[in-house]
Design an enzyme around this catalytic site. Structure first.
Site, PDB file in Angstrom:
ATOM      1  N   ARG A 229       0.838  -1.195   0.000  1.00  0.00           N
ATOM      2  CA  ARG A 229       0.000   0.000   0.000  1.00  0.00           C
ATOM      3  C   ARG A 229       0.875   1.247   0.000  1.00  0.00           C
ATOM      4  NH1 ARG A 229      -3.210  -2.496  -1.735  1.00  0.00           N
ATOM      5  NH2 ARG A 229      -5.389  -2.830  -1.207  1.00  0.00           N
ATOM      6  N   GLU A 258      -4.481   7.221  -5.400  1.00  0.00           N
ATOM      7  CA  GLU A 258      -4.612   6.553  -6.704  1.00  0.00           C
ATOM      8  C   GLU A 258      -5.898   7.017  -7.371  1.00  0.00           C
ATOM      9  OE1 GLU A 258      -4.243   2.333  -6.092  1.00  0.00           O
ATOM     10  OE2 GLU A 258      -2.191   2.511  -5.373  1.00  0.00           O
ATOM     11  N   HIS A 277      -0.816  -0.060  -9.914  1.00  0.00           N
ATOM     12  CA  HIS A 277      -1.532  -0.989  -9.009  1.00  0.00           C
ATOM     13  C   HIS A 277      -1.978  -2.247  -9.767  1.00  0.00           C
ATOM     14  CE1 HIS A 277      -4.108  -1.132  -5.099  1.00  0.00           C
ATOM     15  NE2 HIS A 277      -3.736  -2.352  -5.481  1.00  0.00           N
TER      16      HIS A 277
HETATM   17  N1  LIG Z   1      -0.583  -4.532  -5.252  1.00  0.00           N
HETATM   18  C1  LIG Z   1      -1.676  -5.240  -5.237  1.00  0.00           C
HETATM   19  O1  LIG Z   1      -2.461  -5.260  -6.184  1.00  0.00           O
HETATM   20  C2  LIG Z   1      -1.986  -6.073  -4.064  1.00  0.00           C
HETATM   21  C3  LIG Z   1      -1.674  -5.624  -2.809  1.00  0.00           C
HETATM   22  N2  LIG Z   1      -1.972  -6.376  -1.707  1.00  0.00           N
HETATM   23  C4  LIG Z   1      -1.569  -5.861  -0.414  1.00  0.00           C
HETATM   24  O2  LIG Z   1      -0.487  -6.642   0.071  1.00  0.00           O
HETATM   25  C5  LIG Z   1      -0.464  -6.586   1.489  1.00  0.00           C
HETATM   26  C6  LIG Z   1      -0.246  -7.983   2.054  1.00  0.00           C
HETATM   27  O3  LIG Z   1      -1.292  -8.856   1.672  1.00  0.00           O
HETATM   28  P1  LIG Z   1      -1.357 -10.352   2.248  1.00  0.00           P
HETATM   29  O4  LIG Z   1      -0.004 -10.950   2.292  1.00  0.00           O
HETATM   30  O5  LIG Z   1      -2.426 -11.053   1.512  1.00  0.00           O
HETATM   31  O6  LIG Z   1      -1.851 -10.051   3.724  1.00  0.00           O
HETATM   32  P2  LIG Z   1      -1.601 -10.925   5.038  1.00  0.00           P
HETATM   33  O7  LIG Z   1      -2.615 -10.458   6.016  1.00  0.00           O
HETATM   34  O8  LIG Z   1      -1.519 -12.364   4.721  1.00  0.00           O
HETATM   35  O9  LIG Z   1      -0.161 -10.459   5.526  1.00  0.00           O
HETATM   36  C7  LIG Z   1       0.083  -9.229   6.122  1.00  0.00           C
HETATM   37  C8  LIG Z   1       1.168  -9.451   7.163  1.00  0.00           C
HETATM   38  O10 LIG Z   1       1.521  -8.184   7.696  1.00  0.00           O
HETATM   39  C9  LIG Z   1       1.758  -8.372   9.069  1.00  0.00           C
HETATM   40  N3  LIG Z   1       1.605  -7.103   9.764  1.00  0.00           N
HETATM   41  C10 LIG Z   1       0.459  -6.479  10.119  1.00  0.00           C
HETATM   42  N4  LIG Z   1       0.737  -5.332  10.766  1.00  0.00           N
HETATM   43  C11 LIG Z   1       2.090  -5.248  10.816  1.00  0.00           C
HETATM   44  C12 LIG Z   1       2.991  -4.303  11.359  1.00  0.00           C
HETATM   45  N5  LIG Z   1       2.529  -3.203  11.990  1.00  0.00           N
HETATM   46  N6  LIG Z   1       4.301  -4.537  11.220  1.00  0.00           N
HETATM   47  C13 LIG Z   1       4.762  -5.630  10.581  1.00  0.00           C
HETATM   48  N7  LIG Z   1       3.965  -6.585  10.060  1.00  0.00           N
HETATM   49  C14 LIG Z   1       2.648  -6.383  10.180  1.00  0.00           C
HETATM   50  C15 LIG Z   1       0.746  -9.398   9.511  1.00  0.00           C
HETATM   51  O11 LIG Z   1       1.184 -10.064  10.677  1.00  0.00           O
HETATM   52  C16 LIG Z   1       0.704 -10.330   8.321  1.00  0.00           C
HETATM   53  O12 LIG Z   1       1.576 -11.431   8.495  1.00  0.00           O
HETATM   54  C17 LIG Z   1      -1.784  -5.917   1.887  1.00  0.00           C
HETATM   55  O13 LIG Z   1      -1.550  -4.553   2.131  1.00  0.00           O
HETATM   56  C18 LIG Z   1      -2.625  -6.023   0.648  1.00  0.00           C
HETATM   57  O14 LIG Z   1      -3.608  -5.034   0.605  1.00  0.00           O
HETATM   58  C19 LIG Z   1      -2.558  -7.594  -1.823  1.00  0.00           C
HETATM   59  C20 LIG Z   1      -2.902  -8.093  -3.038  1.00  0.00           C
HETATM   60  C21 LIG Z   1      -2.678  -7.343  -4.260  1.00  0.00           C
HETATM   61  O1  LIG Z   2      -6.182  -7.020  -2.961  1.00  0.00           O
HETATM   62  C1  LIG Z   2      -5.554  -5.971  -2.741  1.00  0.00           C
HETATM   63  O2  LIG Z   2      -5.256  -5.563  -1.612  1.00  0.00           O
HETATM   64  C2  LIG Z   2      -5.157  -5.152  -3.867  1.00  0.00           C
HETATM   65  O3  LIG Z   2      -4.439  -4.208  -3.668  1.00  0.00           O
HETATM   66  C3  LIG Z   2      -5.698  -5.411  -5.202  1.00  0.00           C
HETATM   67  O4  LIG Z   2      -6.386  -4.248  -5.563  1.00  0.00           O
HETATM   68  P1  LIG Z   2      -7.376  -4.243  -6.819  1.00  0.00           P
HETATM   69  O5  LIG Z   2      -8.440  -5.243  -6.541  1.00  0.00           O
HETATM   70  O6  LIG Z   2      -6.553  -4.647  -7.999  1.00  0.00           O
HETATM   71  O7  LIG Z   2      -7.895  -2.854  -6.922  1.00  0.00           O
END
Ligand SMILES: NC(=O)C1=CN([C@@H]2O[C@H](COP(=O)(O)OP(=O)(O)OC[C@H]3O[C@@H](n4cnc5c(N)ncnc54)[C@H](O)[C@@H]3O)[C@@H](O)[C@H]2O)C=CC1
Ligand SMILES: O=C(O)C(=O)COP(=O)(O)O
Length: 528
Positions: A229, A258, A277
């Protein structure tokens, strides 16, 4: 019921919703328009573009659930939704691989200047010496956030022979060791890492986690990848750190605002590569999240438990499998117990006996409270607001658990304490699905909790059932099953009659007036 889909989600998900409900797909709605039309909808499906602000939620008079086709829910005011009893659920698994692979693509592209090489060559320039890269093998990768995506990145980085370390205060050393990496404190990572990749949610804790002070602690050769993010990095500080040679470069998929402002300083730097993104943008991921979110929305609208609700206690899938058959029973038991009770309710104990006591039963207890409160309150009680409403009404909820059980493999017992008396109802499953009430206030019974029930306490003497049956017959109410329960204590019996329709108050008054009837209650399971 009507569903609004306000961001582009895959057709497979929309079709699933359309099989059950009326669905409108309206993309890129201005917020004023969204606020205007949201009262017409029972459910809203979004990705990251729609901002579900407090104002949207306040206007959402009929909204029961918001489904996020993806992971991050930072575009939704979850607190406002929770206060309004609106379920917020996401689809956290469908895009994990997509985001993981995008991170690897960004890391490699950053290390080897792929976008710069591509752009310059298309521009007619052959810049071999200017675009010298670095290798990944043997370099140290610092992963911030070792969840689904972070651990996927770790595994792939290990395959590329990188040294991998991670910071995640909510993961224990054994979990990290199972992946084959070491957990470190945040500040310990900075002097070691050649690459730092972020995979944590955007929260008040993680806002600007990487800022001026933190960049100053990093190796000057460090390269930063952010596919999590935007707000987790202070963009201005990063641009400055790159300009000053404190950071070597960055690969950025996500931005604080965004679509990103073209004036954003990061867009002006050659050392920064960017994508708009795209982390979740694969055909596979979009089908995955759309189908998952559609299933979640349907479950929520049907009042069924949801594994991926973010504003309820999460349920692990193996736990959900064990407790799922009990939800309906638990809810009906709550309804029955509160209808039997008289006086001001002060506390509710829910006891789990048998194998069911070995899993997390919090959600079943919530189902019980939901059934209990829905029978007495006019406001709609669901899995999200049930615990809060109980608390605000001063009702203490306790769970008691024991593996020991006498007559049934699994038994759930609810005790409702009031300032007058304590009422007890116990239930179990016959077979895998059939919920039965097996005890009411100490009387052994076998009752299917559905439709309408009359529960009456009466003196153990001949003719009692006949009197009640005659009153019901005269008033045109059909009895479909009937039984009498006894305790060891002689003198009083319980009669439980299942009837085909609601029983008017006047009929109940006639039943209560029969000599020998000590009390009678009508329970309408159809209201919950
Ligand atoms: N660029 C994109 O299109 C996408 C972005 N994302 C983003 O990726 C990130 C991670 O997603 P996932 O791995 O599925 O989530 P997840 O919930 O599996 O992993 C997040 C991790 O961050 C840790 N965490 C939470 N607060 C924390 C802190 N203050 N300090 C350190 N670690 C902390 C949690 O313990 C957890 O292990 C999210 O922000 C999600 O929105 C996810 C999918 C697509
Ligand atoms: O799943 C997330 O956290 C993402 O960042 C993916 O975002 P989007 O569904 O591609 O707008």
């Amino acid at each position: 019921m009507r569903i609004l889909v306000s961001d582009p989600v895959s057709a497979q998900g929309v079709e699933l919703l359309q099989k059950e409900y009326e669905v409108d797909v309206k993309i890129k709605l201005p917020i004023e328009e969204l606020i205007k039309i949201i009262p017409q909808y029972d459910a809203l499906v979004v990705r990251s573009e729609t901002k579900v602000t407090k104002a949207v939620i306040e206007a959402a008079a009929n909204l029961k659930v918001i489904g996020r086709a993806g992971v991050g829910v930072d575009n939704i005011d979850v607190e406002a939704a929770t206060q309004k009893g609106i379920i917020v659920l996401n689809a956290p698994e469908g895009n994990t691989i997509a985001a993981t692979e995008h991170t690897m693509a960004m890391m490699l592209a950053l290390a080897r200047n792929v976008p710069q090489a591509h752009a310059s060559l298309k521009n007619g320039q052959w810049l071999r010496s200017k675009l010298m890269g670095v290798e990944m093998r043997g370099k140290t990768l610092g992963i911030l956030g070792l969840g689904r995506i972070g651990s996927g990145v770790a595994k792939r980085a290990l395959a590329m022979e990188m040294n991998v370390v991670a910071y995640d205060p909510f993961i224990n050393a054994e979990q990290a060791a199972a992946i084959g990496i070491q957990l470190l404190e945040l500040d310990e990572i900075f002097p070691l890492a050649d690459f730092i990749t972020l995979h944590l949610p955007f929260t008040s804790e993680t806002k600007y986690l990487l800022n001026k002070e933190r960049f100053a602690k990093m190796k000057p050769s460090v390269r930063i990848i952010n596919c999590a993010r935007g707000g987790v990095i202070h963009e201005g500080d990063l641009a400055e750190a790159i300009e000053q040679g404190i950071v070597a470069g960055a690969a950025i998929d996500v931005f604080e605002k965004e679509p990103v402002n073209p004036e954003n300083p990061l867009l002006k730097l050659d050392q920064v590569i960017v994508t708009p993104h795209l982390g979740a943008s694969t055909a596979e991921a979009q089908v995955g999240v759309a189908v998952d979110v559609a299933k979640g929305i349907i479950a929520a609208l049907k009042g069924e438990p949801i594994a991926t609700a973010v504003n309820m206690a999460p349920i692990q899938s193996h736990v959900l499998e064990v407790i799922r058959p009990y939800f309906n029973l638990a809810e009906k038991m709550g309804c029955l117990a509160i209808n039997l009770a008289e006086g001001r309710i002060t506390a509710v104990d829910v006891e789990y006996n048998g194998e069911i006591s070995e899993v997390d039963t919090k959600m079943l207890t919530t189902a019980m409270i939901k059934g209990l409160l829905n029978s007495i309150l006019t406001e709609h009680i669901n899995y999200v607001n049930a615990p809060g409403v109980a608390k605000s009404r001063g009702i203490k909820i306790r769970e008691v658990k024991s593996k020991e059980t006498a007559n049934f493999a699994n038994l759930i017992t609810v005790r409702v304490y009031t300032d007058k008396k304590t009422h007890v109802v116990a239930g179990t499953l016959f077979g895998h699905e059939e919920g039965r009430i097996v005890m009411i206030d100490g009387y052994r019974v076998d009752v299917e909790p559905q439709g309408w029930l009359i529960v009456g306490l009466h003196l153990d003497r001949p003719g009692m059932i006949g009197y009640v049956g005659t009153i019901l017959g005269t008033d045109g109410i059909n009895i479909n099953s009937m039984q009498v329960g006894r305790t060891e204590v002689t003198g009083t019996n319980i009669m439980v009659m299942s009837v085909d329709s609601d029983v008017p108050a006047a009929t109940m008054l006639k039943i209560k007036a029969v000599d020998g009837i000590l009390g009678a209650k009508m329970i309408n399971f159809c209201v919950i």
